[in-house]
Design a protein around this motif. Structure first.
Motif, mmCIF file in Angstrom:
data_model
loop_
_atom_site.group_PDB
_atom_site.id
_atom_site.type_symbol
_atom_site.label_atom_id
_atom_site.label_comp_id
_atom_site.label_asym_id
_atom_site.label_seq_id
_atom_site.Cartn_x
_atom_site.Cartn_y
_atom_site.Cartn_z
ATOM 1 N N LYS A 275 0.840 -1.190 0.000
ATOM 2 C CA LYS A 275 0.000 0.000 0.000
ATOM 3 C C LYS A 275 0.883 1.250 0.000
ATOM 4 O O LYS A 275 1.969 1.247 0.579
ATOM 5 C CB LYS A 275 -0.902 0.001 1.230
ATOM 6 C CG LYS A 275 -1.909 -1.129 1.240
ATOM 7 C CD LYS A 275 -2.816 -1.037 2.447
ATOM 8 C CE LYS A 275 -3.858 -2.147 2.435
ATOM 9 N NZ LYS A 275 -4.772 -2.072 3.603
ATOM 10 N N PRO A 276 0.425 2.297 -0.647
ATOM 11 C CA PRO A 276 1.216 3.539 -0.619
ATOM 12 C C PRO A 276 1.291 4.082 0.796
ATOM 13 O O PRO A 276 0.348 3.899 1.588
ATOM 14 C CB PRO A 276 0.433 4.480 -1.547
ATOM 15 C CG PRO A 276 -0.954 3.937 -1.566
ATOM 16 C CD PRO A 276 -0.829 2.454 -1.415
ATOM 17 N N PRO A 277 2.379 4.724 1.164
ATOM 18 C CA PRO A 277 2.496 5.262 2.521
ATOM 19 C C PRO A 277 1.483 6.370 2.770
ATOM 20 O O PRO A 277 1.038 7.059 1.846
ATOM 21 C CB PRO A 277 3.926 5.795 2.569
ATOM 22 C CG PRO A 277 4.306 6.042 1.150
ATOM 23 C CD PRO A 277 3.579 4.997 0.340
ATOM 24 N N MET A 278 1.126 6.517 4.026
ATOM 25 C CA MET A 278 0.159 7.532 4.424
ATOM 26 C C MET A 278 0.728 8.930 4.166
ATOM 27 O O MET A 278 1.819 9.252 4.634
ATOM 28 C CB MET A 278 -0.172 7.370 5.909
ATOM 29 C CG MET A 278 -1.253 8.302 6.426
ATOM 30 S SD MET A 278 -1.472 8.142 8.228
ATOM 31 C CE MET A 278 -1.969 6.422 8.349
ATOM 32 N N PRO A 279 0.014 9.784 3.415
ATOM 33 C CA PRO A 279 0.520 11.147 3.186
ATOM 34 C C PRO A 279 0.250 12.042 4.385
ATOM 35 O O PRO A 279 -0.604 11.749 5.230
ATOM 36 C CB PRO A 279 -0.283 11.603 1.962
ATOM 37 C CG PRO A 279 -1.574 10.860 2.073
ATOM 38 C CD PRO A 279 -1.237 9.528 2.674
ATOM 39 N N LEU A 280 0.974 13.135 4.441
ATOM 40 C CA LEU A 280 0.775 14.100 5.523
ATOM 41 C C LEU A 280 -0.665 14.589 5.567
ATOM 42 O O LEU A 280 -1.216 14.823 6.646
ATOM 43 C CB LEU A 280 1.741 15.278 5.342
ATOM 44 C CG LEU A 280 1.672 16.396 6.383
ATOM 45 C CD1 LEU A 280 1.956 15.876 7.783
ATOM 46 C CD2 LEU A 280 2.645 17.519 6.010
ATOM 47 N N SER A 281 -1.293 14.712 4.410
ATOM 48 C CA SER A 281 -2.672 15.214 4.348
ATOM 49 C C SER A 281 -3.673 14.281 5.017
ATOM 50 O O SER A 281 -4.798 14.699 5.328
ATOM 51 C CB SER A 281 -3.081 15.429 2.889
ATOM 52 O OG SER A 281 -3.008 14.209 2.161
ATOM 53 N N ALA A 282 -3.304 13.012 5.259
ATOM 54 C CA ALA A 282 -4.217 12.067 5.901
ATOM 55 C C ALA A 282 -4.277 12.258 7.412
ATOM 56 O O ALA A 282 -5.177 11.719 8.068
ATOM 57 C CB ALA A 282 -3.804 10.625 5.592
ATOM 58 N N LEU A 283 -3.345 13.007 7.972
ATOM 59 C CA LEU A 283 -3.324 13.260 9.410
ATOM 60 C C LEU A 283 -4.163 14.502 9.727
ATOM 61 O O LEU A 283 -4.452 15.314 8.848
ATOM 62 C CB LEU A 283 -1.885 13.471 9.886
ATOM 63 C CG LEU A 283 -0.905 12.323 9.632
ATOM 64 C CD1 LEU A 283 0.470 12.694 10.176
ATOM 65 C CD2 LEU A 283 -1.392 11.026 10.238
ATOM 66 N N PRO A 284 -4.571 14.658 10.981
ATOM 67 C CA PRO A 284 -5.275 15.896 11.354
ATOM 68 C C PRO A 284 -4.475 17.133 10.975
ATOM 69 O O PRO A 284 -3.235 17.132 11.002
ATOM 70 C CB PRO A 284 -5.422 15.765 12.878
ATOM 71 C CG PRO A 284 -5.406 14.288 13.134
ATOM 72 C CD PRO A 284 -4.467 13.718 12.110
ATOM 73 N N ALA A 285 -5.169 18.208 10.633
ATOM 74 C CA ALA A 285 -4.499 19.423 10.172
ATOM 75 C C ALA A 285 -3.519 19.968 11.196
ATOM 76 O O ALA A 285 -2.482 20.539 10.840
ATOM 77 C CB ALA A 285 -5.550 20.478 9.828
ATOM 78 N N GLU A 286 -3.824 19.767 12.496
ATOM 79 C CA GLU A 286 -2.919 20.268 13.541
ATOM 80 C C GLU A 286 -1.556 19.612 13.509
ATOM 81 O O GLU A 286 -0.573 20.141 14.039
ATOM 82 C CB GLU A 286 -3.543 20.060 14.924
ATOM 83 C CG GLU A 286 -4.869 20.771 15.142
ATOM 84 C CD GLU A 286 -6.065 19.872 14.874
ATOM 85 O OE1 GLU A 286 -7.070 20.006 15.581
ATOM 86 O OE2 GLU A 286 -5.975 19.028 13.940
ATOM 87 N N CYS A 287 -1.474 18.441 12.881
ATOM 88 C CA CYS A 287 -0.199 17.726 12.866
ATOM 89 C C CYS A 287 0.861 18.449 12.038
ATOM 90 O O CYS A 287 2.048 18.279 12.279
ATOM 91 C CB CYS A 287 -0.393 16.304 12.360
ATOM 92 S SG CYS A 287 -1.289 15.241 13.542
ATOM 93 N N ARG A 288 0.451 19.253 11.090
ATOM 94 C CA ARG A 288 1.432 20.044 10.341
ATOM 95 C C ARG A 288 2.079 21.078 11.256
ATOM 96 O O ARG A 288 3.291 21.325 11.182
ATOM 97 C CB ARG A 288 0.776 20.711 9.132
ATOM 98 C CG ARG A 288 1.762 21.454 8.232
ATOM 99 C CD ARG A 288 1.065 22.129 7.058
ATOM 100 N NE ARG A 288 2.013 22.849 6.228
ATOM 101 C CZ ARG A 288 2.643 22.340 5.168
ATOM 102 N NH1 ARG A 288 2.407 21.091 4.817
ATOM 103 N NH2 ARG A 288 3.483 23.069 4.476
#
Length: 378
Positions: free
Chosen positions: A359-372
């Motif tokens: 499976k493709p790795p989880m992108p940053l966009s898949a995490l809650p926005a606060e994680c950025r």
């Protein structure tokens, strides 16, 4: 004046100068150079520890263990905490932070970037208020605290991974459990992975452990001496299973194991504890009439080298999503039997199955926005 009258006084003066004793330099002491200090070690983001003392006794050799998320042969693991990504061949060391704790990234921080490549290469926690953000398998951690690598009744393993970070509630829980261990007949805890300094997906291994509320505790007791850094990398926990893969080995499994897991589950902060189905069966058999705590102990793939503690969302962690309650029953009937059937080793097929496409790795966009914000905090 004749030239010869000038030459005579000059020669006399030169002779007197050459005859004078040289200054004595033997009493001038050599100025020592300051000692050269080694650069700090970024294992655990702490200054390098003093050299480990010589071991009092050798640790007996043990077999290498599979990774914490390993699946029984022939089985495909559905996941209570999200699908695990394939492990990389080697565990890269985390990137050292630059001055001021600024994270360094090997790839651009974009919405499509693999989140594990970003969070897995940050060596220091986010200087924010402590907060677990998101779900156990899809989130991040602000204001993480490190579990010290050595305590009176615990030692952290696999220091090179830099995964001894957690929400302060998790660190306090582990210290409390470790303090109780000797009273249970367990010398102390060997602690495996918690979370990365800012949580998030890991470069290898776990699908969960992302929000600082998960911890792996080895089913091997702490020895009566301090392990060296090398031993903490090389030694493995001991599997509690018989060769058939569906029963605990009575030569290895003890009443102290059961007492430790029971004590771990009794804390009201604990949401779940994951163990191998054979261990769950052993706990069901020995529990007697004291069974309320068994509902938190869930059978799951792997987890015969260690047990996995998961805390509930702590107060103040807005945006932390808890797991559904496990139910009120003790889970010792049909559920355990179904799981034992799932993990029972199966013969190798005559024709090997075609490997599943990763499976493709989880992108940053898949995490809650606060994680950025957590990722980029300085």
């Amino acid at each position: 004046m004749r030239p010869s009258s000038i030459r005579v006084p000059m020669l006399a003066a030169l002779a007197a100068l050459l005859a004078a004793p040289l200054a004595d330099t033997s009493a001038v002491a050599a100025v020592p150079l300051p000692p050269v200090r080694p650069p700090p070690s970024w294992i655990g983001n702490a200054p390098a520890a003093p050299a480990d003392p010589a071991p009092a006794a050798p640790v007996p050799p043990v077999a290498a263990a599979p990774s914490a998320g390993a699946v029984s042969p022939g089985a495909t693991a559905p996941s209570e905490d999200g699908p695990a990504e394939a492990a990389a061949p080697a565990e890269p060391a985390p990137a050292a932070p630059s001055a001021g704790g600024r994270p360094r990234f090997t790839i651009p921080v974009t919405a499509s970037a693999p989140a594990k490549e970003l969070f897995g290469n940050v060596g220091v926690p986010a200087p924010l208020a402590a907060r677990a953000i998101g779900f156990y398998s899809r989130g991040c951690l602000a204001g993480a605290k490190a579990l010290p690598v050595d305590g009176k009744t615990w030692q952290v393993m696999r220091l090179s991974r830099n995964r001894n970070w957690g929400h302060p509630a998790l660190i306090a829980y582990l210290e409390k459990l470790a303090a109780a261990a000797p009273g249970l007949g367990w010398r102390g805890l060997l602690v495996g992975d918690l979370a990365q300094p800012r949580g998030g997906p890991m470069l290898t291994g776990h699908a969960s452990h992302q929000i600082g509320l998960d911890a792996d505790i080895w089913l091997t007791p702490m020895p009566n001496r301090k392990l060296s850094t090398k031993e903490r990398e090389d030694l493995s926990a001991t599997s509690m299973l018989k060769d058939n893969g569906v029963e605990v080995d009575p030569k290895l499994w003890t009443a102290a194991h059961a007492r430790l897991i029971r004590r771990a589950a009794l804390d009201p902060e604990v949401e779940r504890i994951f163990v191998h189905p054979a261990i769950k069966q052993a706990l069901c058999t020995s529990a007697g009439t004291d069974r309320a705590w068994l509902s938190k102990v869930r059978p799951y793939w792997g987890h015969h080298y260690h047990f996995h503690v998961r805390l509930d969302c702590p107060p103040g962690s807005e945006g932390c999503r808890p797991q559904d309650p496990p139910g009120s029953g003790d889970g010792c009937g049909a559920e355990v039997k179904e799981w034992l059937a799932k993990v029972r080793p199966r013969p190798e097929p005559a024709t090997p199955a075609k490997p599943a496409k990763p499976k493709p790795p989880m992108p940053l966009s898949a995490l809650p926005a606060e994680c950025r914000t957590v990722l980029l905090a300085e």
